[in-house]
Motif scaffolding. Sequence first.
Motif, mmCIF file in Angstrom:
data_model
loop_
_atom_site.group_PDB
_atom_site.id
_atom_site.type_symbol
_atom_site.label_atom_id
_atom_site.label_comp_id
_atom_site.label_asym_id
_atom_site.label_seq_id
_atom_site.Cartn_x
_atom_site.Cartn_y
_atom_site.Cartn_z
ATOM 1 N N ILE A 107 0.862 -1.181 0.000
ATOM 2 C CA ILE A 107 0.000 0.000 0.000
ATOM 3 C C ILE A 107 0.900 1.234 0.000
ATOM 4 O O ILE A 107 1.874 1.311 0.733
ATOM 5 N N TYR A 108 0.563 2.160 -0.877
ATOM 6 C CA TYR A 108 1.290 3.408 -1.033
ATOM 7 C C TYR A 108 0.431 4.501 -0.428
ATOM 8 O O TYR A 108 -0.734 4.647 -0.797
ATOM 9 N N MET A 109 1.020 5.258 0.494
ATOM 10 C CA MET A 109 0.259 6.282 1.218
ATOM 11 C C MET A 109 0.902 7.644 1.052
ATOM 12 O O MET A 109 2.129 7.769 1.096
ATOM 13 N N LYS A 110 0.048 8.654 0.887
ATOM 14 C CA LYS A 110 0.557 10.027 0.866
ATOM 15 C C LYS A 110 0.997 10.394 2.275
ATOM 16 O O LYS A 110 0.414 9.974 3.268
ATOM 17 N N ASN A 111 2.047 11.171 2.335
ATOM 18 C CA ASN A 111 2.578 11.625 3.610
ATOM 19 C C ASN A 111 1.802 12.861 4.055
ATOM 20 O O ASN A 111 1.794 13.873 3.371
ATOM 21 N N ASP A 112 1.143 12.745 5.183
ATOM 22 C CA ASP A 112 0.447 13.889 5.769
ATOM 23 C C ASP A 112 0.470 13.746 7.283
ATOM 24 O O ASP A 112 1.167 12.892 7.831
ATOM 25 N N TYR A 113 -0.298 14.583 7.965
ATOM 26 C CA TYR A 113 -0.266 14.602 9.422
ATOM 27 C C TYR A 113 -0.720 13.273 10.039
ATOM 28 O O TYR A 113 -0.193 12.856 11.070
ATOM 29 N N THR A 114 -1.674 12.592 9.416
ATOM 30 C CA THR A 114 -2.142 11.304 9.934
ATOM 31 C C THR A 114 -1.005 10.288 9.948
ATOM 32 O O THR A 114 -0.794 9.579 10.928
ATOM 33 N N LEU A 115 -0.239 10.239 8.864
ATOM 34 C CA LEU A 115 0.899 9.321 8.790
ATOM 35 C C LEU A 115 1.991 9.752 9.776
ATOM 36 O O LEU A 115 2.604 8.909 10.440
ATOM 37 N N TYR A 116 2.205 11.049 9.895
ATOM 38 C CA TYR A 116 3.164 11.581 10.869
ATOM 39 C C TYR A 116 2.788 11.129 12.276
ATOM 40 O O TYR A 116 3.640 10.626 13.020
ATOM 41 N N GLU A 117 1.531 11.286 12.654
ATOM 42 C CA GLU A 117 1.069 10.864 13.980
ATOM 43 C C GLU A 117 1.242 9.363 14.184
ATOM 44 O O GLU A 117 1.612 8.913 15.274
ATOM 45 N N PHE A 118 0.979 8.588 13.144
ATOM 46 C CA PHE A 118 1.167 7.142 13.225
ATOM 47 C C PHE A 118 2.616 6.810 13.573
ATOM 48 O O PHE A 118 2.889 6.060 14.509
ATOM 49 N N PHE A 119 3.567 7.363 12.817
ATOM 50 C CA PHE A 119 4.978 7.069 13.067
ATOM 51 C C PHE A 119 5.448 7.622 14.405
ATOM 52 O O PHE A 119 6.265 7.001 15.080
ATOM 53 N N MET A 120 4.941 8.783 14.806
ATOM 54 C CA MET A 120 5.343 9.357 16.090
ATOM 55 C C MET A 120 4.835 8.513 17.257
ATOM 56 O O MET A 120 5.406 8.532 18.338
ATOM 57 N N GLY A 121 3.793 7.732 17.038
ATOM 58 C CA GLY A 121 3.255 6.867 18.084
ATOM 59 C C GLY A 121 3.986 5.548 18.242
ATOM 60 O O GLY A 121 3.730 4.800 19.191
ATOM 61 N N LEU A 122 4.913 5.257 17.336
ATOM 62 C CA LEU A 122 5.676 4.011 17.436
ATOM 63 C C LEU A 122 6.846 4.172 18.400
ATOM 64 O O LEU A 122 7.358 5.274 18.599
ATOM 65 N N LYS A 123 7.297 3.053 18.972
ATOM 66 C CA LYS A 123 8.472 3.075 19.847
ATOM 67 C C LYS A 123 9.745 3.287 19.039
ATOM 68 O O LYS A 123 10.682 3.930 19.478
ATOM 69 N N ASN A 124 9.791 2.664 17.848
ATOM 70 C CA ASN A 124 10.934 2.791 16.952
ATOM 71 C C ASN A 124 10.497 2.410 15.540
ATOM 72 O O ASN A 124 9.354 2.028 15.328
ATOM 73 N N ILE A 125 11.391 2.490 14.599
ATOM 74 C CA ILE A 125 11.058 2.248 13.194
ATOM 75 C C ILE A 125 10.690 0.784 12.934
ATOM 76 O O ILE A 125 10.120 0.458 11.899
ATOM 77 N N PHE A 126 10.979 -0.098 13.868
ATOM 78 C CA PHE A 126 10.690 -1.524 13.704
ATOM 79 C C PHE A 126 9.496 -1.985 14.541
ATOM 80 O O PHE A 126 9.231 -3.174 14.646
ATOM 81 N N ASP A 127 8.762 -1.060 15.126
ATOM 82 C CA ASP A 127 7.672 -1.362 16.062
ATOM 83 C C ASP A 127 6.355 -1.627 15.321
ATOM 84 O O ASP A 127 5.451 -0.813 15.353
ATOM 85 N N PHE A 128 6.272 -2.765 14.659
ATOM 86 C CA PHE A 128 5.065 -3.123 13.922
ATOM 87 C C PHE A 128 4.546 -4.452 14.431
ATOM 88 O O PHE A 128 5.287 -5.427 14.496
ATOM 89 N N GLU A 129 3.272 -4.460 14.791
ATOM 90 C CA GLU A 129 2.649 -5.669 15.309
ATOM 91 C C GLU A 129 1.533 -6.108 14.376
ATOM 92 O O GLU A 129 0.959 -5.304 13.653
ATOM 93 N N GLU A 130 1.193 -7.365 14.450
ATOM 94 C CA GLU A 130 0.103 -7.905 13.651
ATOM 95 C C GLU A 130 -1.239 -7.493 14.246
ATOM 96 O O GLU A 130 -1.396 -7.428 15.458
ATOM 97 N N ASP A 131 -2.200 -7.213 13.393
ATOM 98 C CA ASP A 131 -3.587 -7.049 13.821
ATOM 99 C C ASP A 131 -4.171 -8.452 13.802
ATOM 100 O O ASP A 131 -4.536 -8.973 12.748
ATOM 101 N N GLU A 132 -4.213 -9.070 14.962
ATOM 102 C CA GLU A 132 -4.615 -10.476 15.040
ATOM 103 C C GLU A 132 -6.060 -10.702 14.608
ATOM 104 O O GLU A 132 -6.387 -11.747 14.055
#
Length: 177
Positions: A107-132
């Motif tokens: 999925i290709y996403m435009k960079n905007d404030y929503t995406l910024y908030e998403f990344f700022m909410g992560l612990k680090n660049i590798f902090d991705f979990e499965e949606d079980e």
Amino acid sequence: MGKAKQKAVERFWKKMNSVETMRIERFICNAKLKDSYEAYNVLDHDEYQRFIKLVLKNTEIVCFKVDSWLDDLDELRHSKWGMLSENVVEMTNEEGVSNSSGSYSRIYMKNDYTLYEFFMGLKNIFDFEEDESMGIKLEDPLFIKNGEIICHTLTHEGYCDVAEDIYELLQKGFLHS
């Protein structure tokens, strides 16, 4: 998405697939890639936030690998990443290489404030979990500007590679300011 962006992503994944078949360890060990360098090992949350702000400031599009295949965008809308579904500009489904775990979506996403908030909410660049509940996982973000990948990660390998100009800013102490 323009042809230049698509070609950049295709070149990156061709490189990744060939590396994965040869052994990923060789790729992780401080290897200089064409016009890019392995990024710092960001140790704390404050450093991560400075790092991701710099990367996002220089990004137009973020591409995620979605493991496993998305049938449609409704799956993303109903996942824990639903807030990002409005950012999607394109979605593709791809078959895995012969020795990989199967099919996946991009999925290709435009960079905007929503995406910024998403990344700022992560612990680090590798902090991705499965949606079980949905059985999907966002991983391996690619950050694209002007059709060029300026930063890419391999989430489960803990690997992050950045473009030379971003690397130079990191070397000048941007993370530690």
